[in-house]
Write a protein that holds these residues in place. Sequence first.
Motif: not given
Ligand code: APR
Length: 364
Positions: A194, A218, A282
């Motif tokens: 993100g 975040q 995903i």
């Molecule tokens: N609303 C908003 N944000 C959310 C919610 C929600 N309901 N639930 C979780 N999050 C946030 C988390 O707090 C976190 O900051 O989504 C973010 C996900 O970030 P990471 O866990 O670091 O995941 P990332 O590696 O960025 O991947 C995100 O992209 O490529 C795909 O497979 C990957 O599905 C995954 C996505």
Amino acid sequence: MKAAVLYETKQPLVLEDVDLDEPKAGEVLVKVGAAGICRSDRHFMHGDARINLPAILGHEGAGTVERVGPGVTLTKPGDQVILSFVPACGRCKSCLAGYSNLCDLHMATGPFMLDGTCRLHKNGQDIHHMGKVACFAEYAVVPETGCIPVSADVPMDIAAMIGCCVPTGVGAAVYSAQVQPGSTVAVVGCGGVGLNVIMGAKLLNAAKIIAVDIRESQLEFAMKFGATHSVNASDRDPVAQVKELTGGLGADYTFEVFGSAETIKAAYDMSAKRGTVTVVGIAPMDTEASFNAVDLVRNEKTIRGTYYGSARSRNDMPAMVELYLSGKLNLDDLVVRHYGLDQINQAYDDMDQGEVGRGAIVFD
Ligand code: APR
Ligand code: ZN
């Protein structure tokens, strides 16, 4: 060599010695320099995505070419390379149409090399290669088209980021959605990927970039990468908050960057008339997402997916490298935690705990 092996879902990765074959024709042996901690690996560990087991995960990597197999011309020993988890064949319909991120041969062969076999083994049993990268290991054998030479001026951990979260996130804004200058953008989920969507939107001069996450840390961190506003989705309905910040209109471009039906619906509902909703995350296998069918038509919305940011690795990763070297992508602030390979399970626990930014495994 030492590697972290996934034998069973919902179980820790097992650190052990495994066997790695010599590179075959068109393949390259790479000494891994750094490997990113990305949620896509976690999906396989949790069983939310399927991969043949046992498998070595790790698809966000960079390293140094050690040896090349017969016929390799794209790289040579000593090159520092970014690893692509879609090493394209260059011959299928998708590659010919310019969508090498969707290479048909790569998708058909999945966690095997392009010839349908494995180079990784243990006690005579095959071990599968996530994304034909499998960089949670000291060495990796990868197709030559999955090696993108990069200047040694780029630190290994940052080169690794350009293997996944940078093209996936920046590419989603730049190549998939093609954000217009002056527009409003909302990004749901501000983890490693993100934050890169935010940087892509900034690069294209979006006027308002609204970071949406459930964690305050975040949201604060997202400001370093170009977010102009933040919405905490755990306090109050994020859709209402994004509408408030956009004068009731909703955002012109929304991005879902977590991977769930709920966040996809939120990204859809917070998009403006004629808005574009781009799904990056995903979701668990078999997830169905919904939206109001009449709203889609009457407001002429567009909803689309993006894989690897619609980026063509060999063409677009060098461009991302140039953007970094010229100071236009803030990748220096992105990697905030470093681990040894033996700390990999800890690294994933930290991600689950909601630590900000990206973690990376570094090898000496
Ligand atoms: N609303 C908003 N944000 C959310 C919610 C929600 N309901 N639930 C979780 N999050 C946030 C988390 O707090 C976190 O900051 O989504 C973010 C996900 O970030 P990471 O866990 O670091 O995941 P990332 O590696 O960025 O991947 C995100 O992209 O490529 C795909 O497979 C990957 O599905 C995954 C996505
Ligand atoms: Zn990834």
